[in-house]
Design a protein around this motif. Structure first.
Motif, PDB file in Angstrom:
ATOM      1  N   ASN A 150       0.868  -1.171   0.000  1.00 34.14           N
ATOM      2  CA  ASN A 150       0.000   0.000   0.000  1.00 34.14           C
ATOM      3  C   ASN A 150       0.910   1.228   0.000  1.00 34.14           C
ATOM      4  O   ASN A 150       1.758   1.366   0.881  1.00 34.14           O
ATOM      5  CB  ASN A 150      -0.904   0.034   1.241  1.00 34.14           C
ATOM      6  CG  ASN A 150      -1.872  -1.137   1.279  1.00 34.14           C
ATOM      7  OD1 ASN A 150      -2.968  -1.066   0.756  1.00 34.14           O
ATOM      8  ND2 ASN A 150      -1.444  -2.234   1.894  1.00 34.14           N
ATOM      9  N   TYR A 151       0.735   2.106  -0.993  1.00 30.47           N
ATOM     10  CA  TYR A 151       1.624   3.264  -1.118  1.00 30.47           C
ATOM     11  C   TYR A 151       0.808   4.526  -1.366  1.00 30.47           C
ATOM     12  O   TYR A 151      -0.131   4.540  -2.173  1.00 30.47           O
ATOM     13  CB  TYR A 151       2.602   3.074  -2.275  1.00 30.47           C
ATOM     14  CG  TYR A 151       3.438   4.309  -2.562  1.00 30.47           C
ATOM     15  CD1 TYR A 151       4.620   4.545  -1.875  1.00 30.47           C
ATOM     16  CD2 TYR A 151       3.023   5.236  -3.512  1.00 30.47           C
ATOM     17  CE1 TYR A 151       5.378   5.680  -2.124  1.00 30.47           C
ATOM     18  CE2 TYR A 151       3.781   6.375  -3.770  1.00 30.47           C
ATOM     19  CZ  TYR A 151       4.954   6.596  -3.072  1.00 30.47           C
ATOM     20  OH  TYR A 151       5.691   7.721  -3.318  1.00 30.47           O
ATOM     21  N   GLN A 152       1.200   5.607  -0.675  1.00 33.18           N
ATOM     22  CA  GLN A 152       0.589   6.912  -0.904  1.00 33.18           C
ATOM     23  C   GLN A 152       1.560   7.994  -0.434  1.00 33.18           C
ATOM     24  O   GLN A 152       1.977   7.989   0.724  1.00 33.18           O
ATOM     25  CB  GLN A 152      -0.746   7.042  -0.159  1.00 33.18           C
ATOM     26  CG  GLN A 152      -1.478   8.348  -0.434  1.00 33.18           C
ATOM     27  CD  GLN A 152      -2.812   8.426   0.294  1.00 33.18           C
ATOM     28  OE1 GLN A 152      -2.873   8.206   1.503  1.00 33.18           O
ATOM     29  NE2 GLN A 152      -3.874   8.722  -0.428  1.00 33.18           N
ATOM     30  N   GLN A 158      -1.996  12.051  -1.005  1.00 33.85           N
ATOM     31  CA  GLN A 158      -2.966  12.143   0.080  1.00 33.85           C
ATOM     32  C   GLN A 158      -3.676  13.491   0.062  1.00 33.85           C
ATOM     33  O   GLN A 158      -4.895  13.574   0.270  1.00 33.85           O
ATOM     34  CB  GLN A 158      -2.249  11.939   1.419  1.00 33.85           C
ATOM     35  CG  GLN A 158      -3.187  11.747   2.605  1.00 33.85           C
ATOM     36  CD  GLN A 158      -2.417  11.450   3.877  1.00 33.85           C
ATOM     37  OE1 GLN A 158      -1.422  12.106   4.178  1.00 33.85           O
ATOM     38  NE2 GLN A 158      -2.843  10.444   4.615  1.00 33.85           N
ATOM     39  N   TYR A 175      -3.402   6.674  -4.926  1.00 30.94           N
ATOM     40  CA  TYR A 175      -3.127   5.493  -4.086  1.00 30.94           C
ATOM     41  C   TYR A 175      -2.737   4.325  -4.974  1.00 30.94           C
ATOM     42  O   TYR A 175      -3.309   4.130  -6.052  1.00 30.94           O
ATOM     43  CB  TYR A 175      -4.384   5.127  -3.286  1.00 30.94           C
ATOM     44  CG  TYR A 175      -4.131   4.252  -2.067  1.00 30.94           C
ATOM     45  CD1 TYR A 175      -3.642   4.792  -0.893  1.00 30.94           C
ATOM     46  CD2 TYR A 175      -4.395   2.883  -2.097  1.00 30.94           C
ATOM     47  CE1 TYR A 175      -3.431   4.009   0.234  1.00 30.94           C
ATOM     48  CE2 TYR A 175      -4.191   2.082  -0.976  1.00 30.94           C
ATOM     49  CZ  TYR A 175      -3.706   2.657   0.179  1.00 30.94           C
ATOM     50  OH  TYR A 175      -3.495   1.888   1.300  1.00 30.94           O
ATOM     51  N   ALA A 197      -1.997   0.064  -4.612  1.00 33.40           N
ATOM     52  CA  ALA A 197      -2.133  -1.072  -3.696  1.00 33.40           C
ATOM     53  C   ALA A 197      -2.032  -2.377  -4.470  1.00 33.40           C
ATOM     54  O   ALA A 197      -2.541  -2.505  -5.589  1.00 33.40           O
ATOM     55  CB  ALA A 197      -3.463  -1.005  -2.943  1.00 33.40           C
ATOM     56  N   PHE A 214      -6.616   1.774   3.032  1.00 35.25           N
ATOM     57  CA  PHE A 214      -6.825   3.051   2.332  1.00 35.25           C
ATOM     58  C   PHE A 214      -7.669   4.006   3.174  1.00 35.25           C
ATOM     59  O   PHE A 214      -7.343   5.195   3.306  1.00 35.25           O
ATOM     60  CB  PHE A 214      -7.513   2.787   0.987  1.00 35.25           C
ATOM     61  CG  PHE A 214      -7.972   4.032   0.285  1.00 35.25           C
ATOM     62  CD1 PHE A 214      -7.087   4.827  -0.423  1.00 35.25           C
ATOM     63  CD2 PHE A 214      -9.302   4.423   0.328  1.00 35.25           C
ATOM     64  CE1 PHE A 214      -7.507   5.985  -1.068  1.00 35.25           C
ATOM     65  CE2 PHE A 214      -9.737   5.573  -0.303  1.00 35.25           C
ATOM     66  CZ  PHE A 214      -8.827   6.356  -1.009  1.00 35.25           C
ATOM     67  N   ASN A 240      -6.889   7.812   4.950  1.00 37.65           N
ATOM     68  CA  ASN A 240      -7.588   8.856   4.211  1.00 37.65           C
ATOM     69  C   ASN A 240      -8.970   9.078   4.811  1.00 37.65           C
ATOM     70  O   ASN A 240      -9.955   8.488   4.361  1.00 37.65           O
ATOM     71  CB  ASN A 240      -7.720   8.468   2.730  1.00 37.65           C
ATOM     72  CG  ASN A 240      -6.382   8.390   2.021  1.00 37.65           C
ATOM     73  OD1 ASN A 240      -5.853   9.376   1.534  1.00 37.65           O
ATOM     74  ND2 ASN A 240      -5.822   7.178   1.972  1.00 37.65           N
TER      75      ASN A 240
END
Length: 456
Positions: free
Chosen positions: A33-35, A40, A84, A86, A103, A107
């Motif tokens: 999971n990357y943000q 954001q 996002y 994922a 997520f 968020n």
């Protein structure tokens, strides 16, 4: 190996992103999971419509890319709308539920999601409905277009027929009116062999709810929208979908995001205010000049306005950047066009504008800020009422409580809607005008009643 490849691109990042991943016992990437902070912030500003795209990797892993969508989103640059990334452990109910829960945890704006756009092959709809109970899930116009394109090629039609269908599809997607969709539906029924027609799911073309989420775009906007998504999905496929190693594919994708992050400053999430107020003597075409001008405007807002006022105006400034241009300029008035709206700006202090935001709050709106940016100027104290200047107001609630009027709210809403309808009636063909006017006539009669003739 996974740990090394996924962390190497983070070393020089001044704003560390949120990165969660799990490696299996075989040292292969299991979930991710990357943000980034910028992603954001983009989602927090535009959470209403979420677009989900899936990219498959040769190893069987699937990358879920969440993008923001809708009329308010005017971000430039490839993957600028991505908020996002994922990779779920599995594409089952449990794996996807875990992905959506992570997520949502990072968020809080997820509760404001109204619509989620997915592709026709998105099967875990119950999981999506459970995790986003207030959101409506629809097929996206882009994915329907790609689905039909693929089917046209699979059918091995004669080249003249294939060209006609592809041309009709492109034209319809850029002007998805009910009439054009019906024409394409009829064309498919006449050109596709009856035995193969069910494969195309042409009934989607007649589902008006799908196209209402897309129909607000003009022909030019629709063309740019499809081209932008085509490039975005192609980049995802090239960087992640063709690399046998999932970790290497993700590292390449995130490195691409980092190397093409120059447009992030335009969103006003990480600008550093400058103290200098001297006139700029640099070419206005330079992106660095634009960023410097915007930073100075941000600094002047913080210096002159009270805290709540600055917060409201900075939100307007975020929309201005990379989404506005000066239309015409005269000695007394300036016309500013931003996104789809046109408003009249009076630059002389105290500056005024015909838009809803300024009429309600009497603060520098996005149009006034756009004028300042175009002229390389900053906010001056005499451009806003005294009650909004620094030190005069304790809280936003006190100001709004004393100034807000429900009657003014309704009046402005009606005025803006009337102006928008007038614009739509003026800028169309005679045939389209008659159709729109007739529809408006029926709506007015059905709402107020034919017994009272309503002047349109």
């Amino acid at each position: 190996m996974a740990l090394t490849m996924l962390n190497e691109f983070l070393i020089e990042d001044p704003n560390p992103p949120m990165l969660l991943y799990q490696v299996s016992k075989t040292a292969q990437l299991d979930t991710l999971n990357y943000q980034s902070c910028f992603m954001q912030g983009v989602f927090a500003h535009f959470p209403e419509i979420l677009f989900i795209h899936r990219t498959y990797n040769p190893t069987g892993k699937v990358l879920y890319t969440f993008l923001v969508d809708g009329p308010r989103v005017q971000l430039e640059g490839h993957l600028a709308r991505a908020v996002y990334f994922a990779i779920p452990a599995k594409e089952d109910a449990e794996g996807l539920a875990q992905m959506f829960q992570v997520f949502k945890k990072f968020n809080p704006a997820w509760e404001r999601v109204c619509t989620i756009l997915v592709d026709p092959h998105f099967l875990p709809l119950p999981t999506l409905a459970m995790e986003f109970p207030a959101a409506e899930v629809l097929l996206s116009a882009f994915h329907i277009c790609k689905f039909l394109q693929g089917k046209f090629y699979q059918l091995s039609l004669e080249q003249p027929v294939e060209r006609v269908l592809l041309s009709a599809l492109q034209s319809t997607m850029c002007s998805a009116t009910a009439g054009n969709l019906r024409k394409l539906y009829t064309l498919l029924s006449s050109c596709i062999p009856p035995a193969r027609l069910p494969e195309l799911h042409s009934h989607w073309l007649l589902n008006d709810r799908i196209w209402l989420a897309h129909r607000w775009r003009s022909r030019a906007e629709s063309s740019r929208y499809f081209q932008g998504l085509e490039v975005t999905t192609r980049i995802l496929s090239q960087l992640f979908g063709t690399t046998p190693c999932v970790e290497q594919g993700m590292a390449s994708l995130l490195r691409y995001m980092q190397q093409n992050a120059g447009d992030e400053a335009s969103f006003s999430l990480g600008l550093t205010p400058q103290n200098s107020h001297a006139p700029l003597d640099i070419s206005p075409e330079s992106p660095k000049v634009e960023r410097l001008v915007e930073a100075r405007i941000q600094h002047s807002l913080n210096a002159i306005c009270t805290g709540p006022a600055a917060q409201l105006c900075l939100g307007e400034l975020a929309v201005v950047q990379k989404s506005v241009h000066l239309v015409s300029s005269g000695s007394e008035k300036v016309n500013i066009q931003i996104l789809e709206d046109t408003h009249r700006v009076q630059p002389q202090p105290p500056a005024s504008c015909s838009c809803y935001f300024h009429q309600a709050f009497h603060l520098p709106c996005r149009h006034i800020l756009a004028m300042l940016s175009a002229r390389h100027q900053v906010l001056q104290p005499d451009m806003l009422p005294a009650q909004w200047t620094a030190g005069c107001a304790a809280s936003l609630d006190n100001i709004l409580g004393s100034k807000w009027s429900e009657t003014l709210d309704k009046h402005l809403a009606v005025a803006l809607l009337t102006e928008e309808v007038g614009q739509l009636l003026q800028h169309c063909s005679q045939e389209e005008f008659e159709r729109r006017y007739s529809t408006l006539r029926e709506l007015a009669d059905s709402w107020i009643g034919p017994y009272e003739q309503v002047q349109l």
